[in-house]
Write an enzyme that holds these catalytic residues in place. Structure first.
Site, PDB file in Angstrom:
ATOM      1  N   GLU A 184      41.939 -15.606  29.190  1.00 61.87           N
ATOM      2  CA  GLU A 184      43.386 -15.531  29.748  1.00 61.87           C
ATOM      3  C   GLU A 184      43.400 -17.037  30.409  1.00 61.87           C
ATOM      4  OE1 GLU A 184      44.614 -11.201  30.957  1.00 61.87           O
ATOM      5  OE2 GLU A 184      43.255 -12.208  32.289  1.00 61.87           O
TER       6      GLU A 184
ATOM      7  N   CYS B 275      45.158 -22.927  35.129  1.00 65.77           N
ATOM      8  CA  CYS B 275      43.706 -22.314  35.788  1.00 65.77           C
ATOM      9  C   CYS B 275      43.171 -21.802  34.500  1.00 65.77           C
ATOM     10  CB  CYS B 275      44.069 -21.231  36.708  1.00 65.77           C
ATOM     11  SG  CYS B 275      42.620 -20.233  37.020  1.00 65.77           S
TER      12      CYS B 275
ATOM     13  N   CYS C 282      44.134 -15.066  41.694  1.00 64.99           N
ATOM     14  CA  CYS C 282      42.604 -15.310  42.088  1.00 64.99           C
ATOM     15  C   CYS C 282      41.977 -14.092  41.880  1.00 64.99           C
ATOM     16  CB  CYS C 282      42.167 -15.875  43.459  1.00 64.99           C
ATOM     17  SG  CYS C 282      42.843 -17.396  43.671  1.00 64.99           S
TER      18      CYS C 282
ATOM     19  N   CYS D  65      35.251  -8.940  42.804  1.00 64.55           N
ATOM     20  CA  CYS D  65      35.775  -9.734  41.825  1.00 64.55           C
ATOM     21  C   CYS D  65      36.077  -9.078  40.390  1.00 64.55           C
ATOM     22  CB  CYS D  65      35.041 -11.142  41.435  1.00 64.55           C
ATOM     23  SG  CYS D  65      35.944 -12.090  40.327  1.00 64.55           S
TER      24      CYS D  65
ATOM     25  N   CYS E  12      31.585 -12.433  33.136  1.00 68.53           N
ATOM     26  CA  CYS E  12      30.843 -13.375  33.958  1.00 68.53           C
ATOM     27  C   CYS E  12      29.422 -12.627  34.400  1.00 68.53           C
ATOM     28  CB  CYS E  12      31.663 -13.561  35.286  1.00 68.53           C
ATOM     29  SG  CYS E  12      31.030 -14.555  36.502  1.00 68.53           S
TER      30      CYS E  12
ATOM     31  N   CYS F 186      30.037 -10.790  41.592  1.00 71.13           N
ATOM     32  CA  CYS F 186      30.487 -10.790  43.046  1.00 71.13           C
ATOM     33  C   CYS F 186      31.244  -9.392  43.335  1.00 71.13           C
ATOM     34  CB  CYS F 186      31.340 -11.967  43.295  1.00 71.13           C
ATOM     35  SG  CYS F 186      30.745 -13.625  43.054  1.00 71.13           S
TER      36      CYS F 186
HETATM   37  N1  SAH Z   1      32.948 -18.455  39.293  1.00 69.12           N
HETATM   38  C1  SAH Z   1      33.549 -19.489  39.710  1.00 69.12           C
HETATM   39  C2  SAH Z   1      34.887 -19.654  39.259  1.00 69.12           C
HETATM   40  C3  SAH Z   1      35.984 -18.589  39.689  1.00 69.12           C
HETATM   41  S1  SAH Z   1      37.220 -19.035  40.744  1.00 69.12           S
HETATM   42  C4  SAH Z   1      33.640 -19.232  41.350  1.00 69.12           C
HETATM   43  O1  SAH Z   1      32.994 -18.248  41.655  1.00 69.12           O
HETATM   44  O2  SAH Z   1      34.076 -20.076  42.023  1.00 69.12           O
HETATM   45  C5  SAH Z   1      38.040 -17.721  41.368  1.00 69.12           C
HETATM   46  C6  SAH Z   1      38.022 -17.607  42.746  1.00 69.12           C
HETATM   47  O3  SAH Z   1      38.598 -16.491  42.957  1.00 69.12           O
HETATM   48  C7  SAH Z   1      36.648 -17.398  43.056  1.00 69.12           C
HETATM   49  O4  SAH Z   1      36.470 -18.252  44.626  1.00 69.12           O
HETATM   50  C8  SAH Z   1      36.574 -15.742  43.539  1.00 69.12           C
HETATM   51  O5  SAH Z   1      35.419 -15.671  44.328  1.00 69.12           O
HETATM   52  C9  SAH Z   1      37.727 -15.554  43.961  1.00 69.12           C
HETATM   53  N2  SAH Z   1      38.320 -14.137  44.016  1.00 69.12           N
HETATM   54  C10 SAH Z   1      37.335 -13.363  43.139  1.00 69.12           C
HETATM   55  N3  SAH Z   1      38.208 -12.212  43.242  1.00 69.12           N
HETATM   56  C11 SAH Z   1      39.105 -12.303  44.147  1.00 69.12           C
HETATM   57  C12 SAH Z   1      40.241 -11.484  44.688  1.00 69.12           C
HETATM   58  N4  SAH Z   1      40.202 -10.048  44.238  1.00 69.12           N
HETATM   59  N5  SAH Z   1      40.983 -11.982  45.575  1.00 69.12           N
HETATM   60  C13 SAH Z   1      41.128 -13.140  45.779  1.00 69.12           C
HETATM   61  N6  SAH Z   1      40.062 -14.017  45.176  1.00 69.12           N
HETATM   62  C14 SAH Z   1      39.315 -13.576  44.276  1.00 69.12           C
END
Ligand code: SAH
Length: 340
Positions: free
Chosen positions: A92, A105, A333, A119, A112, A116
């Site tokens: 996506e 984006c 995000c 996420c 992945c 985390c």
């Molecule tokens: N793997 C990279 C790129 C992903 S960016 C990274 O971790 O930076 C996506 C961003 O959204 C990251 O900062 C991630 O931690 C954040 N994110 C993940 N789940 C989220 C959620 N449920 N709400 C808000 N931000 C989230």
């Protein structure tokens, strides 16, 4: 012999290929022009190239293209595109338009590895890296579908860009080059959960791209619990790598901080975050948690978010709160996940 997707090659790489074909290297620029500006689908249509050369290209290469499966539009104007890849996987991309700025984006992997815990992208594990063509292809497709020119790029979709370093770097070179998409390096932001070897390599790429770090906790114990990557690359090493990046590139780093209710939203957390930001002279971008199916985390209340932000301001930290778009279409995000 299997044909190669020519969109995986940078301009420099195509120039080298031209030698193999015994054609002058300026033909590489013409090819780039056909592929990225005129959006040609067939080599045979490239009318200013000699016919024999076109036929040879056609024998060895093909021009990859993204297949749109679904286009969703959010109430706030954000759009999400679901693409089907040639092997049946899905990815996506999300388009956020504001006045003259169209930010895409983009994803760099299917799934992945980093897991985390808050996420959606890592919940079903890792499937594969995207090719450079599939990364660049998201931008070309978004432009073609919407008729808008993409002005800004954020590597914040599914996957960890620094875990797919070579393909990500090739696609940046292609998108940044004047003969390619001509997107300025300063308009490109890469976000990482903290893969240190990748940060070091990126610093030496020689492009002024922006780096955002998904920090989310400023002490090791909390960060270990939220982001397993921290056990491999703990905070003190991450901070050192960031300082080196800022020094080598002259670019300011942004610290992203997802605010999760009762996990990392206390005043003590804000003070710890301030210390890291001060050390790195970094900006802080607070991201209220976006709800994710099958996860029980929540965003703090508006009041807590304001208090957290206020504490950073009092500590003289440059801070903004991200207005994460597209929640109603699962485009915010951390909401992008593997589709089947
Ligand atoms: N793997 C990279 C790129 C992903 S960016 C990274 O971790 O930076 C996506 C961003 O959204 C990251 O900062 C991630 O931690 C954040 N994110 C993940 N789940 C989220 C959620 N449920 N709400 C808000 N931000 C989230």
């Amino acid at each position: 012999m299997d044909k190669i997707d020519i969109k995986n090659l940078t301009l420099e790489e195509i120039k080298k290929e031209m030698k193999r074909f015994y054609v002058p290297s300026y033909r590489a620029g013409q090819l780039f022009d056909w592929i990225y500006k005129r959006l040609a689908l067939e080599f045979l249509d490239m009318s200013n190239l000699p016919l024999g050369f076109r036929e040879k290209l056609d024998r060895y290469y093909y021009i990859g293209r993204m297949k749109l499966k679904e286009r969703l539009k959010s109430g706030d104007g954000t759009e999400k595109f679901l693409f089907e890849l040639s092997d049946g996987n899905f990815i996506e991309s999300v388009l956020i338009s504001a006045r003259a700025r169209n930010t895409l984006c983009i994803s760099t992997q299917v799934g992945c590895k980093y897991g985390c815990i808050f996420c959606a992208s890592g919940t079903r594990g890792f499937v594969r890296d995207l090719s450079s063509s599939e990364i660049t292809g998201q931008v070309l497709a978004a432009q073609e579908i919407t008729g808008k020119r993409i002005t800004n790029l954020v590597f914040m979709g599914m996957g960890e860009p620094l875990d797919n370093y070579e393909n990500m770097a090739s696609s940046i070179l292609i998108m940044n080059s004047q003969e390619g998409l001509g997107i300025g390096a300063r308009k490109i932001t890469l976000s990482t959960c903290g893969v240190i070897p990748g940060i070091e390599k990126l610093a030496s790429l020689g492009l002024q791209v922006n780096l955002s770090i998904s920090l989310h906790a400023a002490d090791n114990k909390k960060r270990d619990a939220l982001m397993p990557v921290n056990k491999k690359f703990p905070l003190e090493r991450l901070i050192k790598a960031c300082a080196l990046f800022a020094e080598e590139t002259g670019r300011k780093i942004t610290l992203e901080y997802v605010l999760i209710k009762d996990k990392n939203d206390s005043i003590v957390d804000a003070d710890l975050l301030s210390c890291v930001a001060r050390k790195l002279k970094a900006k802080v971008n607070l991201i209220p948690y976006s709800p994710v199916r099958c996860k029980s985390f929540e965003s703090p209340s508006g009041k807590t978010i304001n208090q957290f932000k206020g504490r950073l301001l009092r500590n003289k930290i440059n801070v903004t709160v991200r207005d994460s778009k597209g929640k109603d279409i699962q485009a915010a995000c951390g909401q992008l996940a593997i589709k089947q």
